[in-house]
Motif scaffolding. Structure first.
Motif, PDB file in Angstrom:
ATOM      1  N   TYR A 158      48.930 -14.018  87.424  1.00  0.00           N
ATOM      2  CA  TYR A 158      47.598 -13.755  87.972  1.00  0.00           C
ATOM      3  C   TYR A 158      47.706 -13.339  89.435  1.00  0.00           C
ATOM      4  N   TRP A 159      48.486 -14.072  90.215  1.00  0.00           N
ATOM      5  CA  TRP A 159      48.640 -13.742  91.640  1.00  0.00           C
ATOM      6  C   TRP A 159      49.213 -12.342  91.817  1.00  0.00           C
ATOM      7  N   TYR A 160      50.229 -12.022  91.048  1.00  0.00           N
ATOM      8  CA  TYR A 160      50.877 -10.713  91.180  1.00  0.00           C
ATOM      9  C   TYR A 160      49.902  -9.592  90.839  1.00  0.00           C
ATOM     10  N   ARG A 161      49.141  -9.749  89.771  1.00  0.00           N
ATOM     11  CA  ARG A 161      48.234  -8.702  89.314  1.00  0.00           C
ATOM     12  C   ARG A 161      46.984  -8.576  90.181  1.00  0.00           C
ATOM     13  N   GLU A 162      46.381  -9.710  90.515  1.00  0.00           N
ATOM     14  CA  GLU A 162      45.082  -9.689  91.178  1.00  0.00           C
ATOM     15  C   GLU A 162      45.146  -9.695  92.708  1.00  0.00           C
ATOM     16  N   PHE A 163      46.222 -10.264  93.259  1.00  0.00           N
ATOM     17  CA  PHE A 163      46.277 -10.399  94.719  1.00  0.00           C
ATOM     18  C   PHE A 163      47.390  -9.566  95.362  1.00  0.00           C
ATOM     19  N   TYR A 164      48.588  -9.618  94.797  1.00  0.00           N
ATOM     20  CA  TYR A 164      49.711  -8.942  95.447  1.00  0.00           C
ATOM     21  C   TYR A 164      49.683  -7.426  95.282  1.00  0.00           C
ATOM     22  N   ARG A 165      49.570  -6.944  94.053  1.00  0.00           N
ATOM     23  CA  ARG A 165      49.660  -5.506  93.809  1.00  0.00           C
ATOM     24  C   ARG A 165      48.627  -4.687  94.596  1.00  0.00           C
ATOM     25  N   PRO A 166      47.374  -5.129  94.682  1.00  0.00           N
ATOM     26  CA  PRO A 166      46.388  -4.319  95.409  1.00  0.00           C
ATOM     27  C   PRO A 166      46.661  -4.188  96.914  1.00  0.00           C
ATOM     28  N   VAL A 167      47.414  -5.139  97.475  1.00  0.00           N
ATOM     29  CA  VAL A 167      47.638  -5.112  98.934  1.00  0.00           C
ATOM     30  C   VAL A 167      49.120  -5.036  99.286  1.00  0.00           C
ATOM     31  N   THR A 168      49.947  -4.646  98.337  1.00  0.00           N
ATOM     32  CA  THR A 168      51.398  -4.663  98.547  1.00  0.00           C
ATOM     33  C   THR A 168      51.853  -3.827  99.740  1.00  0.00           C
ATOM     34  N   ASN A 169      51.099  -2.763 100.058  1.00  0.00           N
ATOM     35  CA  ASN A 169      51.489  -1.882 101.159  1.00  0.00           C
ATOM     36  C   ASN A 169      50.869  -2.256 102.501  1.00  0.00           C
ATOM     37  N   GLN A 170      50.053  -3.300 102.506  1.00  0.00           N
ATOM     38  CA  GLN A 170      49.489  -3.777 103.769  1.00  0.00           C
ATOM     39  C   GLN A 170      50.621  -4.326 104.650  1.00  0.00           C
ATOM     40  N   ASP A 171      50.562  -4.020 105.936  1.00  0.00           N
ATOM     41  CA  ASP A 171      51.653  -4.392 106.846  1.00  0.00           C
ATOM     42  C   ASP A 171      51.946  -5.889 106.827  1.00  0.00           C
ATOM     43  N   GLU A 172      50.886  -6.703 106.826  1.00  0.00           N
ATOM     44  CA  GLU A 172      51.090  -8.154 106.871  1.00  0.00           C
ATOM     45  C   GLU A 172      51.848  -8.659 105.640  1.00  0.00           C
ATOM     46  N   VAL A 173      51.503  -8.094 104.493  1.00  0.00           N
ATOM     47  CA  VAL A 173      52.141  -8.514 103.235  1.00  0.00           C
ATOM     48  C   VAL A 173      53.560  -7.977 103.144  1.00  0.00           C
ATOM     49  N   ALA A 174      53.732  -6.696 103.451  1.00  0.00           N
ATOM     50  CA  ALA A 174      55.057  -6.078 103.380  1.00  0.00           C
ATOM     51  C   ALA A 174      56.037  -6.753 104.336  1.00  0.00           C
ATOM     52  N   SER A 175      55.551  -7.151 105.512  1.00  0.00           N
ATOM     53  CA  SER A 175      56.417  -7.793 106.503  1.00  0.00           C
ATOM     54  C   SER A 175      56.946  -9.134 106.013  1.00  0.00           C
ATOM     55  N   THR A 176      56.049  -9.955 105.441  1.00  0.00           N
ATOM     56  CA  THR A 176      56.495 -11.258 104.948  1.00  0.00           C
ATOM     57  C   THR A 176      57.379 -11.112 103.721  1.00  0.00           C
ATOM     58  N   HIS A 177      57.089 -10.119 102.881  1.00  0.00           N
ATOM     59  CA  HIS A 177      57.928  -9.870 101.706  1.00  0.00           C
ATOM     60  C   HIS A 177      59.332  -9.445 102.132  1.00  0.00           C
ATOM     61  N   LYS A 178      59.402  -8.580 103.135  1.00  0.00           N
ATOM     62  CA  LYS A 178      60.686  -8.113 103.658  1.00  0.00           C
ATOM     63  C   LYS A 178      61.495  -9.286 104.210  1.00  0.00           C
ATOM     64  N   SER A 179      60.830 -10.182 104.937  1.00  0.00           N
ATOM     65  CA  SER A 179      61.521 -11.348 105.493  1.00  0.00           C
ATOM     66  C   SER A 179      62.031 -12.257 104.381  1.00  0.00           C
ATOM     67  N   TYR A 180      61.212 -12.436 103.354  1.00  0.00           N
ATOM     68  CA  TYR A 180      61.632 -13.273 102.225  1.00  0.00           C
ATOM     69  C   TYR A 180      62.890 -12.717 101.569  1.00  0.00           C
ATOM     70  N   LEU A 181      62.890 -11.416 101.282  1.00  0.00           N
ATOM     71  CA  LEU A 181      64.051 -10.801 100.645  1.00  0.00           C
ATOM     72  C   LEU A 181      65.295 -10.884 101.533  1.00  0.00           C
ATOM     73  N   LEU A 182      65.103 -10.693 102.843  1.00  0.00           N
ATOM     74  CA  LEU A 182      66.229 -10.745 103.778  1.00  0.00           C
ATOM     75  C   LEU A 182      66.894 -12.116 103.759  1.00  0.00           C
ATOM     76  N   TYR A 183      66.116 -13.173 103.955  1.00  0.00           N
ATOM     77  CA  TYR A 183      66.701 -14.510 104.043  1.00  0.00           C
ATOM     78  C   TYR A 183      67.174 -15.024 102.688  1.00  0.00           C
ATOM     79  N   ARG A 184      66.497 -14.608 101.626  1.00  0.00           N
ATOM     80  CA  ARG A 184      66.953 -14.972 100.285  1.00  0.00           C
ATOM     81  C   ARG A 184      68.315 -14.356 100.009  1.00  0.00           C
ATOM     82  N   ASP A 185      68.465 -13.050 100.322  1.00  0.00           N
ATOM     83  CA  ASP A 185      69.740 -12.377 100.104  1.00  0.00           C
ATOM     84  C   ASP A 185      70.822 -12.915 101.038  1.00  0.00           C
ATOM     85  N   ALA A 186      70.432 -13.267 102.257  1.00  0.00           N
ATOM     86  CA  ALA A 186      71.407 -13.826 103.210  1.00  0.00           C
ATOM     87  C   ALA A 186      71.952 -15.156 102.700  1.00  0.00           C
ATOM     88  N   ALA A 187      71.079 -15.981 102.106  1.00  0.00           N
ATOM     89  CA  ALA A 187      71.522 -17.261 101.542  1.00  0.00           C
ATOM     90  C   ALA A 187      72.493 -17.014 100.400  1.00  0.00           C
TER      91      ALA A 187
END
Length: 213
Positions: free
Chosen positions: A119-148
């Motif tokens: 539900y979150w992915y379909r209704e909340f994430y996908r519509p705003v995926t390109n918003q700077d605030e969302v993309a920035s936190t997603h990028k940080s998540y992927l960076l630190y997850r991959d670093a771990a």
């Protein structure tokens, strides 16, 4: 032409995090700090390129599901989106009454982690995926997850190398594993915080968009 993916954009900072760990390992084994070791960060080719390729390769060795499990220390429902309602209720930016009007079957969904993520992915994430605030936190998540993940794999490789070819690894002590261990813990905490922030930021931005419309 499509832009670079978030993972591709993370290769450079991921490589820097790898270099920092290598410098720390060198310090642990030499018991001195040589500032010349940081010169590699200025290298636009050669060694830094090799480290970038290595970091990118190592980050793909572990499946995404396993990396998510490493970050959130869960075997099932590992993504923060699986608990988006619980996270939203703790975020002061989110109007819970508005969220309840937006989410059908709010209470029943709250107890179903699997459906929460969909539900979150379909209704909340996908519509705003390109918003700077969302993309920035997603990028940080992927960076630190991959670093771990890269640090964990590197630690395993180091231990195996010491056990199998100790003569060639004589200058590298087992104490070096602690460098990776500390890094793994730090990256896990950072990734977890970024992942949870990504989930709630997507909700906050989405709800704000609805209000302004």
């Amino acid at each position: 032409m499509a832009g670079l993916s978030l993972k591709a954009k993370n290769i450079a900072p991921l490589s820097v995090l790898v270099v920092i760990q290598l410098v720390a390992i060198t310090m642990v084994n030499r018991h001195t700090f040589d500032t010349s070791l940081l010169d590699i960060l200025k290298d636009t080719g050669g060694e830094m390129l090799a480290i970038s390729v290595l970091a990118g390769w190592l980050s793909h060795l572990m499946p995404a599901d396993l990396k998510n499990a490493l970050v959130f220390l869960r075997w099932r429902n590992v993504l923060p989106g699986h608990r988006f309602i619980q996270l939203a209720e703790k975020d002061a930016r989110i109007d819970i009454d508005l969220l309840k009007t937006r989410v059908a079957d709010y209470e029943s969904l709250k107890s179903d982690n699997k459906k929460q993520n969909s539900y979150w992915y379909r209704e909340f994430y996908r519509p705003v995926t390109n918003q700077d605030e969302v993309a920035s936190t997603h990028k940080s998540y992927l960076l630190y997850r991959d670093a771990a993940a890269v640090s964990l794999i590197s630690a395993i490789i180091l231990v195996l190398a010491k056990l199998l070819i100790d003569i060639q690894m004589a200058q590298i002590g087992f104490d070096s594993v602690w460098v990776f261990g500390i890094a793994i813990i730090g990256f896990i905490v950072a990734a977890r915080n970024a992942g949870q922030r990504m989930v709630t930021t997507a909700i906050a931005v989405s709800l704000t968009t609805i209000v302004t419309e």
